[in-house]
Design a protein around this motif. Sequence first.
Motif, PDB file in Angstrom:
ATOM      1  N   ASN A 125     114.597  -5.931 -12.250  1.00  0.00           N
ATOM      2  CA  ASN A 125     114.912  -5.879 -11.072  1.00  0.00           C
ATOM      3  C   ASN A 125     114.000  -5.576  -9.997  1.00  0.00           C
ATOM      4  OD1 ASN A 125     117.287  -4.499 -12.763  1.00  0.00           O
ATOM      5  ND2 ASN A 125     118.097  -5.997 -11.004  1.00  0.00           N
ATOM      6  N   LYS A 126     112.709  -4.431 -10.578  1.00  0.00           N
ATOM      7  CA  LYS A 126     111.730  -4.157  -9.737  1.00  0.00           C
ATOM      8  C   LYS A 126     110.793  -3.447 -10.735  1.00  0.00           C
ATOM      9  CE  LYS A 126     113.565   0.375  -8.130  1.00  0.00           C
ATOM     10  NZ  LYS A 126     113.798   1.211  -7.192  1.00  0.00           N
ATOM     11  N   VAL A 127     109.388  -3.384 -10.335  1.00  0.00           N
ATOM     12  CA  VAL A 127     108.752  -2.556 -10.895  1.00  0.00           C
ATOM     13  C   VAL A 127     107.811  -1.655 -10.132  1.00  0.00           C
ATOM     14  CG1 VAL A 127     106.331  -2.716 -12.584  1.00  0.00           C
ATOM     15  CG2 VAL A 127     108.267  -4.328 -12.869  1.00  0.00           C
ATOM     16  N   GLU A 128     107.793  -0.430 -10.448  1.00  0.00           N
ATOM     17  CA  GLU A 128     107.161   0.809  -9.626  1.00  0.00           C
ATOM     18  C   GLU A 128     106.022   1.129 -10.380  1.00  0.00           C
ATOM     19  OE1 GLU A 128     110.764   2.438  -6.908  1.00  0.00           O
ATOM     20  OE2 GLU A 128     110.374   3.666  -8.843  1.00  0.00           O
ATOM     21  N   LEU A 129     105.193   1.864  -9.521  1.00  0.00           N
ATOM     22  CA  LEU A 129     103.721   2.360 -10.087  1.00  0.00           C
ATOM     23  C   LEU A 129     103.863   3.758  -9.890  1.00  0.00           C
ATOM     24  CD1 LEU A 129     100.855  -0.046  -9.020  1.00  0.00           C
ATOM     25  CD2 LEU A 129     101.857   0.015 -11.174  1.00  0.00           C
ATOM     26  N   PHE A 130     103.367   4.629 -10.903  1.00  0.00           N
ATOM     27  CA  PHE A 130     103.118   6.238 -10.905  1.00  0.00           C
ATOM     28  C   PHE A 130     101.916   6.280 -11.590  1.00  0.00           C
ATOM     29  CE2 PHE A 130     107.749   5.245 -11.182  1.00  0.00           C
ATOM     30  CZ  PHE A 130     108.294   6.058 -10.052  1.00  0.00           C
ATOM     31  N   ASN A 131     101.481   7.538 -11.128  1.00  0.00           N
ATOM     32  CA  ASN A 131     100.118   7.934 -11.760  1.00  0.00           C
ATOM     33  C   ASN A 131      98.848   7.183 -11.323  1.00  0.00           C
ATOM     34  OD1 ASN A 131     101.541  10.013 -12.942  1.00  0.00           O
ATOM     35  ND2 ASN A 131     101.407   9.261 -14.965  1.00  0.00           N
ATOM     36  N   THR A 132      99.031   6.467  -9.995  1.00  0.00           N
ATOM     37  CA  THR A 132      97.707   5.867  -9.683  1.00  0.00           C
ATOM     38  C   THR A 132      96.860   6.640  -9.000  1.00  0.00           C
ATOM     39  OG1 THR A 132      98.678   5.397  -7.318  1.00  0.00           O
ATOM     40  CG2 THR A 132      99.338   3.575  -9.103  1.00  0.00           C
ATOM     41  N   CYS A 154     109.481  -0.247 -15.326  1.00  0.00           N
ATOM     42  CA  CYS A 154     110.102  -1.657 -15.411  1.00  0.00           C
ATOM     43  C   CYS A 154     111.468  -1.453 -15.228  1.00  0.00           C
ATOM     44  CB  CYS A 154     109.704  -2.522 -16.485  1.00  0.00           C
ATOM     45  SG  CYS A 154     107.757  -2.879 -16.678  1.00  0.00           S
ATOM     46  N   TYR A 155     112.531  -1.800 -14.177  1.00  0.00           N
ATOM     47  CA  TYR A 155     113.785  -1.574 -14.144  1.00  0.00           C
ATOM     48  C   TYR A 155     114.627  -2.820 -14.432  1.00  0.00           C
ATOM     49  CZ  TYR A 155     112.710   2.680 -11.502  1.00  0.00           C
ATOM     50  OH  TYR A 155     112.066   3.935 -10.930  1.00  0.00           O
ATOM     51  N   HIS A 156     115.455  -2.777 -15.524  1.00  0.00           N
ATOM     52  CA  HIS A 156     116.240  -3.525 -16.003  1.00  0.00           C
ATOM     53  C   HIS A 156     117.490  -3.279 -15.730  1.00  0.00           C
ATOM     54  CE1 HIS A 156     113.045  -6.578 -17.730  1.00  0.00           C
ATOM     55  NE2 HIS A 156     112.481  -5.488 -17.762  1.00  0.00           N
ATOM     56  N   GLY A 157     118.246  -3.734 -14.798  1.00  0.00           N
ATOM     57  CA  GLY A 157     119.643  -2.832 -14.589  1.00  0.00           C
ATOM     58  C   GLY A 157     119.418  -1.412 -14.448  1.00  0.00           C
ATOM     59  N   GLU A 158     120.455  -0.597 -15.192  1.00  0.00           N
ATOM     60  CA  GLU A 158     120.045   0.778 -15.305  1.00  0.00           C
ATOM     61  C   GLU A 158     118.891   1.261 -16.444  1.00  0.00           C
ATOM     62  OE1 GLU A 158     124.092   2.265 -15.764  1.00  0.00           O
ATOM     63  OE2 GLU A 158     124.764   1.809 -14.343  1.00  0.00           O
ATOM     64  N   ILE A 173     115.198   1.652 -17.609  1.00  0.00           N
ATOM     65  CA  ILE A 173     113.867   1.675 -17.364  1.00  0.00           C
ATOM     66  C   ILE A 173     112.902   1.623 -18.561  1.00  0.00           C
ATOM     67  CG2 ILE A 173     112.270   3.324 -16.267  1.00  0.00           C
ATOM     68  CD1 ILE A 173     114.269   4.700 -14.522  1.00  0.00           C
ATOM     69  N   PHE A 174     112.018   1.021 -18.352  1.00  0.00           N
ATOM     70  CA  PHE A 174     110.992   0.602 -19.519  1.00  0.00           C
ATOM     71  C   PHE A 174     109.559   1.262 -19.210  1.00  0.00           C
ATOM     72  CE2 PHE A 174     114.426  -2.130 -20.560  1.00  0.00           C
ATOM     73  CZ  PHE A 174     114.547  -1.993 -21.803  1.00  0.00           C
ATOM     74  N   PRO A 175     109.321   2.565 -19.365  1.00  0.00           N
ATOM     75  CA  PRO A 175     107.753   2.847 -19.069  1.00  0.00           C
ATOM     76  C   PRO A 175     106.724   2.260 -19.584  1.00  0.00           C
ATOM     77  CG  PRO A 175     109.280   4.517 -19.628  1.00  0.00           C
ATOM     78  CD  PRO A 175     109.880   3.326 -20.229  1.00  0.00           C
ATOM     79  N   PHE A 176     105.694   1.822 -19.047  1.00  0.00           N
ATOM     80  CA  PHE A 176     104.717   1.187 -19.470  1.00  0.00           C
ATOM     81  C   PHE A 176     103.298   1.409 -18.961  1.00  0.00           C
ATOM     82  CE2 PHE A 176     101.665  -2.620 -19.521  1.00  0.00           C
ATOM     83  CZ  PHE A 176     101.573  -3.017 -20.982  1.00  0.00           C
ATOM     84  N   GLN A 177     102.511   2.406 -20.095  1.00  0.00           N
ATOM     85  CA  GLN A 177     101.324   3.226 -19.617  1.00  0.00           C
ATOM     86  C   GLN A 177     100.036   2.243 -19.710  1.00  0.00           C
ATOM     87  OE1 GLN A 177     100.786   6.835 -21.705  1.00  0.00           O
ATOM     88  NE2 GLN A 177      99.218   7.606 -20.167  1.00  0.00           N
ATOM     89  N   ILE A 178      99.209   2.127 -18.712  1.00  0.00           N
ATOM     90  CA  ILE A 178      97.923   1.341 -19.174  1.00  0.00           C
ATOM     91  C   ILE A 178      97.033   2.396 -19.718  1.00  0.00           C
ATOM     92  CG2 ILE A 178      95.852   0.528 -17.843  1.00  0.00           C
ATOM     93  CD1 ILE A 178      98.372  -1.194 -17.544  1.00  0.00           C
ATOM     94  N   VAL A 179      96.481   1.790 -20.976  1.00  0.00           N
ATOM     95  CA  VAL A 179      95.454   2.570 -21.737  1.00  0.00           C
ATOM     96  C   VAL A 179      94.007   1.949 -21.684  1.00  0.00           C
ATOM     97  CG1 VAL A 179      97.247   3.764 -22.978  1.00  0.00           C
ATOM     98  CG2 VAL A 179      96.263   1.590 -23.601  1.00  0.00           C
ATOM     99  N   ASP A 180      93.940   0.599 -21.236  1.00  0.00           N
ATOM    100  CA  ASP A 180      92.708   0.060 -21.232  1.00  0.00           C
ATOM    101  C   ASP A 180      92.738  -0.940 -20.117  1.00  0.00           C
ATOM    102  OD1 ASP A 180      90.169  -0.737 -21.694  1.00  0.00           O
ATOM    103  OD2 ASP A 180      90.482  -0.964 -23.752  1.00  0.00           O
ATOM    104  N   TRP A 181      91.778  -0.908 -19.074  1.00  0.00           N
ATOM    105  CA  TRP A 181      91.889  -1.913 -17.843  1.00  0.00           C
ATOM    106  C   TRP A 181      90.798  -2.533 -17.558  1.00  0.00           C
ATOM    107  CZ3 TRP A 181      95.817  -3.359 -14.708  1.00  0.00           C
ATOM    108  CH2 TRP A 181      95.542  -3.652 -13.461  1.00  0.00           C
ATOM    109  N   ASN A 182      90.529  -3.871 -17.778  1.00  0.00           N
ATOM    110  CA  ASN A 182      89.409  -4.762 -17.559  1.00  0.00           C
ATOM    111  C   ASN A 182      89.917  -5.775 -16.961  1.00  0.00           C
ATOM    112  OD1 ASN A 182      87.075  -3.453 -19.390  1.00  0.00           O
ATOM    113  ND2 ASN A 182      88.851  -3.008 -20.307  1.00  0.00           N
ATOM    114  N   PRO A 183      89.816  -5.909 -15.484  1.00  0.00           N
ATOM    115  CA  PRO A 183      90.347  -6.797 -14.783  1.00  0.00           C
ATOM    116  C   PRO A 183      89.724  -8.141 -14.916  1.00  0.00           C
ATOM    117  CG  PRO A 183      90.183  -4.740 -13.299  1.00  0.00           C
ATOM    118  CD  PRO A 183      89.683  -4.558 -14.528  1.00  0.00           C
ATOM    119  N   GLY A 184      90.658  -9.069 -15.133  1.00  0.00           N
ATOM    120  CA  GLY A 184      89.701 -10.471 -15.279  1.00  0.00           C
ATOM    121  C   GLY A 184      89.662 -10.740 -16.816  1.00  0.00           C
ATOM    122  N   ASP A 185      89.950  -9.819 -17.591  1.00  0.00           N
ATOM    123  CA  ASP A 185      89.477  -9.960 -18.869  1.00  0.00           C
ATOM    124  C   ASP A 185      90.487  -9.635 -19.848  1.00  0.00           C
ATOM    125  OD1 ASP A 185      86.717 -10.737 -18.782  1.00  0.00           O
ATOM    126  OD2 ASP A 185      86.112  -8.754 -18.480  1.00  0.00           O
TER     127      ASP A 185
END
Length: 377
Positions: A253-260, A273-277, A279-291
């Motif tokens: 339904n939507k994806v919101e960002l926290f802890n930016t 990640c909101y799927h109906g009621e 919520i599936f939290p997904f925490q970035i642990v390694d971030w290498n844009p483009g890779d």
Amino acid sequence: MSKAENGVKTAYFVIADISGYTKFMSETAIEHAKGILESLFGNLLPAIRSPLTISGLQGDAVFAYAVQSEVMTQQFILDFAEQLYCVFARSKEKMLINTSCPCDACSTVEGLELKIVVHFGDCIVQKTGDREELAGQDVITAFRLLKNSVKERTGLSAYTLISCDALRAMELGDYFDDSEFYTEEIEHIGKVEYVVRDMRAAWERRRSSERTFVEKTDDLLLEEWIIPLPVSPDVAFTICTRPELRAEWLGANKVELFNTNKGKIEPDTLYHCYHGEDIFPFQIVDWNPGDYATGKYNLPMGLTMLETTELVQVGDGTMVKIRFATPTSPKLMGKLMSGMVKKKLKGIIAPDKENRIAKMKALGEKFSHLGGAVAAA
């Protein structure tokens, strides 16, 4: 007549300048100095990729630009500058470790540093023979900003200077504190306000952080997903990670960002990640844009599951590879319940695989028809 009709481009200008170059060339063995600098530039140039285009090379600098409409996310230029510096620092470090040559050039590589200037504005493309060069006052301003008082004011010799014109274009002014803004008076141009980022500190963070990456040979929850997209790796990365686009192909339904970090996505940023009621939290642990990017799902009973999205360039397109690791837990209860949780996750993800892939491919087609451009959020 519009700017575009007059041949005027609105773009980000990026100059990577090796400081200490003149002293290095004048005081060292030229045959060794030449090889060292060619090696450093040889590593920098492949790191400058779409949507950035190299406009020119000078003895000690690379000049590149990216048309504003082709820049995918607000933080792309910040991420790129950090990545470029890390390529330089890694190359220099390897030279220092691997050489035993006592000549002046090889023994003074440590004195070379990279400073990066980012500016934003208008330009035109001038053709001279078979060469194309950018021209315009904003291009001149970018080069004039190389001569600055950053080292005197901050003590930094490895930095990225970002003009406030570029910050406004990225809508990232709030990312910096008031104390981080400086002003440079440039003859015939006037005052130019800017901020400075410490690149050596960024390199130390990256060098000390552990790589978190789900390999194809790891214990996987599902078989690796392989999705061809007709766009560059940076556009594919945006499709996979920008909240509203991620929501579209996930069917959320939507994806919101926290802890930016004041709007900048980086490790520890949390996607909801909101799927109906649910919520599936997904925490970035390694971030290498483009890779690649790796995130962690925190599950019941102390279980966690890693997901890596890897981008591999193939011709003019990208192969997106998504891998889900089997959930693990250090806790006894989590270990006992892992089989049940694994079965439940498979029941959620596997039936929706083809639907998600189809939606991601549709986004790839959409942005390839738009010339690969994804407007900033």
